[in-house]
Design a protein around this motif. Structure first.
Motif, PDB file in Angstrom:
ATOM      1  N   UNK A 235      37.357  79.097  16.941  1.00  0.00           N
ATOM      2  CA  UNK A 235      38.346  78.919  17.997  1.00  0.00           C
ATOM      3  C   UNK A 235      39.018  77.552  17.881  1.00  0.00           C
ATOM      4  N   UNK A 236      40.329  77.527  18.110  1.00  0.00           N
ATOM      5  CA  UNK A 236      41.055  76.276  18.245  1.00  0.00           C
ATOM      6  C   UNK A 236      40.952  75.338  17.059  1.00  0.00           C
ATOM      7  N   UNK A 237      40.894  75.867  15.847  1.00  0.00           N
ATOM      8  CA  UNK A 237      40.620  75.020  14.683  1.00  0.00           C
ATOM      9  C   UNK A 237      41.799  74.826  13.741  1.00  0.00           C
ATOM     10  N   UNK A 238      42.913  75.520  13.955  1.00  0.00           N
ATOM     11  CA  UNK A 238      44.001  75.472  12.992  1.00  0.00           C
ATOM     12  C   UNK A 238      45.300  74.937  13.602  1.00  0.00           C
ATOM     13  N   UNK A 239      46.081  74.194  12.813  1.00  0.00           N
ATOM     14  CA  UNK A 239      47.388  73.741  13.305  1.00  0.00           C
ATOM     15  C   UNK A 239      48.502  74.749  13.099  1.00  0.00           C
ATOM     16  N   UNK A 240      48.297  75.721  12.179  1.00  0.00           N
ATOM     17  CA  UNK A 240      49.387  76.660  11.886  1.00  0.00           C
ATOM     18  C   UNK A 240      48.842  77.979  11.349  1.00  0.00           C
ATOM     19  N   UNK A 241      49.494  79.061  11.749  1.00  0.00           N
ATOM     20  CA  UNK A 241      49.192  80.411  11.255  1.00  0.00           C
ATOM     21  C   UNK A 241      50.525  81.100  11.001  1.00  0.00           C
ATOM     22  N   UNK A 242      50.608  81.856   9.911  1.00  0.00           N
ATOM     23  CA  UNK A 242      51.822  82.623   9.633  1.00  0.00           C
ATOM     24  C   UNK A 242      51.444  84.067   9.309  1.00  0.00           C
ATOM     25  N   UNK A 243      52.361  84.967   9.581  1.00  0.00           N
ATOM     26  CA  UNK A 243      52.233  86.375   9.200  1.00  0.00           C
ATOM     27  C   UNK A 243      53.596  86.804   8.674  1.00  0.00           C
ATOM     28  N   UNK A 244      53.674  87.118   7.381  1.00  0.00           N
ATOM     29  CA  UNK A 244      54.955  87.365   6.723  1.00  0.00           C
ATOM     30  C   UNK A 244      55.033  88.811   6.244  1.00  0.00           C
ATOM     31  N   UNK A 245      55.915  89.576   6.841  1.00  0.00           N
ATOM     32  CA  UNK A 245      56.205  90.957   6.438  1.00  0.00           C
ATOM     33  C   UNK A 245      54.961  91.846   6.472  1.00  0.00           C
ATOM     34  N   UNK A 246      54.167  91.707   7.526  1.00  0.00           N
ATOM     35  CA  UNK A 246      52.926  92.491   7.593  1.00  0.00           C
ATOM     36  C   UNK A 246      52.723  93.227   8.909  1.00  0.00           C
ATOM     37  N   UNK A 247      53.515  92.941   9.949  1.00  0.00           N
ATOM     38  CA  UNK A 247      53.133  93.466  11.257  1.00  0.00           C
ATOM     39  C   UNK A 247      53.203  94.992  11.326  1.00  0.00           C
ATOM     40  N   UNK A 248      54.074  95.612  10.523  1.00  0.00           N
ATOM     41  CA  UNK A 248      54.134  97.076  10.540  1.00  0.00           C
ATOM     42  C   UNK A 248      52.953  97.710   9.805  1.00  0.00           C
ATOM     43  N   UNK A 249      52.205  96.897   9.050  1.00  0.00           N
ATOM     44  CA  UNK A 249      50.990  97.382   8.387  1.00  0.00           C
ATOM     45  C   UNK A 249      49.766  97.292   9.285  1.00  0.00           C
ATOM     46  N   UNK A 250      49.935  96.747  10.479  1.00  0.00           N
ATOM     47  CA  UNK A 250      48.794  96.476  11.359  1.00  0.00           C
ATOM     48  C   UNK A 250      48.961  97.228  12.671  1.00  0.00           C
ATOM     49  N   UNK A 251      48.372  98.414  12.784  1.00  0.00           N
ATOM     50  CA  UNK A 251      48.514  99.200  14.016  1.00  0.00           C
ATOM     51  C   UNK A 251      48.038  98.448  15.260  1.00  0.00           C
ATOM     52  N   UNK A 252      47.123  97.493  15.075  1.00  0.00           N
ATOM     53  CA  UNK A 252      46.612  96.723  16.212  1.00  0.00           C
ATOM     54  C   UNK A 252      47.232  95.318  16.233  1.00  0.00           C
ATOM     55  N   UNK A 253      48.511  95.221  15.987  1.00  0.00           N
ATOM     56  CA  UNK A 253      49.132  93.904  15.888  1.00  0.00           C
ATOM     57  C   UNK A 253      49.005  93.070  17.168  1.00  0.00           C
ATOM     58  N   UNK A 254      49.079  93.642  18.360  1.00  0.00           N
ATOM     59  CA  UNK A 254      48.830  92.811  19.547  1.00  0.00           C
ATOM     60  C   UNK A 254      47.458  92.131  19.508  1.00  0.00           C
ATOM     61  N   UNK A 255      46.464  92.816  18.977  1.00  0.00           N
ATOM     62  CA  UNK A 255      45.140  92.214  18.824  1.00  0.00           C
ATOM     63  C   UNK A 255      45.190  91.088  17.788  1.00  0.00           C
ATOM     64  N   UNK A 256      45.957  91.287  16.725  1.00  0.00           N
ATOM     65  CA  UNK A 256      46.112  90.256  15.700  1.00  0.00           C
ATOM     66  C   UNK A 256      46.763  89.003  16.306  1.00  0.00           C
ATOM     67  N   UNK A 257      47.758  89.193  17.158  1.00  0.00           N
ATOM     68  CA  UNK A 257      48.396  88.060  17.818  1.00  0.00           C
ATOM     69  C   UNK A 257      47.415  87.300  18.710  1.00  0.00           C
ATOM     70  N   UNK A 258      46.552  88.027  19.385  1.00  0.00           N
ATOM     71  CA  UNK A 258      45.541  87.358  20.210  1.00  0.00           C
ATOM     72  C   UNK A 258      44.582  86.557  19.341  1.00  0.00           C
ATOM     73  N   UNK A 259      44.248  87.090  18.172  1.00  0.00           N
ATOM     74  CA  UNK A 259      43.382  86.355  17.247  1.00  0.00           C
ATOM     75  C   UNK A 259      44.089  85.106  16.719  1.00  0.00           C
ATOM     76  N   UNK A 260      45.368  85.233  16.404  1.00  0.00           N
ATOM     77  CA  UNK A 260      46.120  84.069  15.945  1.00  0.00           C
ATOM     78  C   UNK A 260      46.125  82.979  17.011  1.00  0.00           C
ATOM     79  N   UNK A 261      46.336  83.363  18.251  1.00  0.00           N
ATOM     80  CA  UNK A 261      46.316  82.392  19.340  1.00  0.00           C
ATOM     81  C   UNK A 261      44.927  81.794  19.513  1.00  0.00           C
ATOM     82  N   UNK A 262      43.907  82.600  19.330  1.00  0.00           N
ATOM     83  CA  UNK A 262      42.523  82.101  19.490  1.00  0.00           C
ATOM     84  C   UNK A 262      42.208  80.994  18.496  1.00  0.00           C
TER      85      UNK A 262
END
Length: 249
Positions: free
Chosen positions: A124-151
């Motif tokens: 938790x809270x360990x990174x200064x930056x996260x990116x996701x490039x041309x992948x969100x349509x490959x991730x049916x649970x993308x809202x969950x992925x966004x929550x993980x990125x925020x975490x």
């Protein structure tokens, strides 16, 4: 943080239920096309197509992520083709992807871990930056992925999403003639499909999950990300939508 997993394969099982089943299918599909993706798809010139990686991705990374330092996690790093650009901006890239086939090509480009984007092996809270490039349509649970990125972002940390434009690309869009893109019914319905106007891209091979624009934007807000900047690329009709979010707390 990455000493135990950088450069190694860390298997994080999918969660039970439909999401895990779709994730497994996606993983297997990309494993099957990984060599084609690396040797043919990435080498093919592109001009704003909906199924490929449209021109302008480096510019979007420059504008929305910008120069920085420290670790930048790329979610769904695939074959690692964006690692050099992240380094050029001053970041230290590391990647996560669920497909072992894609990571086989990525390991020479950046440290990687095989993991489910919905269960990131990061503190938790360990990174200064996260990116996701041309992948969100490959991730049916993308809202969950966004929550993980925020975490995993530290307060003030930046998340940059660069993805297929939800309004102008999808199974409902015919981009065969870029001067007259045809939008058929289907945009309003969130769905998974392999329908595509071309057999030269990815969607017809592995499928894609479509989310209308309001649903996609609300997923960022629900994850606790403050929306700071937007951009589009592709001409004459945009093929890519980019979003910059910041973790406020």
């Amino acid at each position: 943080m990455w000493a135990a997993i950088a450069g190694a394969a860390v298997q994080v099982p999918g969660r039970p239920g439909r999401g895990a089943e779709v994730e497994t299918v996606s993983m297997a599909a990309y494993d099957e096309i990984a060599d084609w993706y690396e040797s043919e798809f990435l080498a093919r010139p592109r001009a704003g197509t909906g199924d490929g990686h449209p021109l302008g991705l480096d510019v979007l990374l420059d504008d929305l992520l910008g120069e920085g330092s420290g670790t930048c996690l790329e979610i769904g790093c695939g074959t690692g083709v964006h690692a050099d650009r992240l380094r050029a901006l001053g970041w230290t890239p590391v990647g996560v992807d669920i497909s072992g086939g894609m990571l086989r090509h990525a390991r020479d480009r950046l440290p990687v871990a095989q993991a489910d984007a919905g269960q990131l092996p990061v503190r938790d809270g360990s990174l200064p930056a996260v990116v996701a490039v041309m992948v969100h349509t490959d991730m049916p649970r993308y809202p969950e992925v966004l929550r993980e990125a925020a975490r995993v972002l530290r307060p003030g940390g930046v998340f940059v999403h660069i993805g297929v434009h939800p309004c102008f690309c999808g199974g409902f869009a015919d981009r065969g003639d870029l001067d007259a893109v045809v939008i058929r019914p289907g945009y309003l319905d969130g769905h998974w499909t392999r329908a595509s106007w071309t057999d030269k891209g990815v969607r017809d091979k592995v499928g894609a999950t479509h989310r209308p624009l309001p649903e996609l934007l609300h997923a960022f807000l629900d994850a606790g990300l403050t929306l700071d900047q937007f951009a589009e690329s592709g001409a004459p009709t945009p093929a890519v939508l980019a979003i910059k979010g910041t973790k406020s707390r």
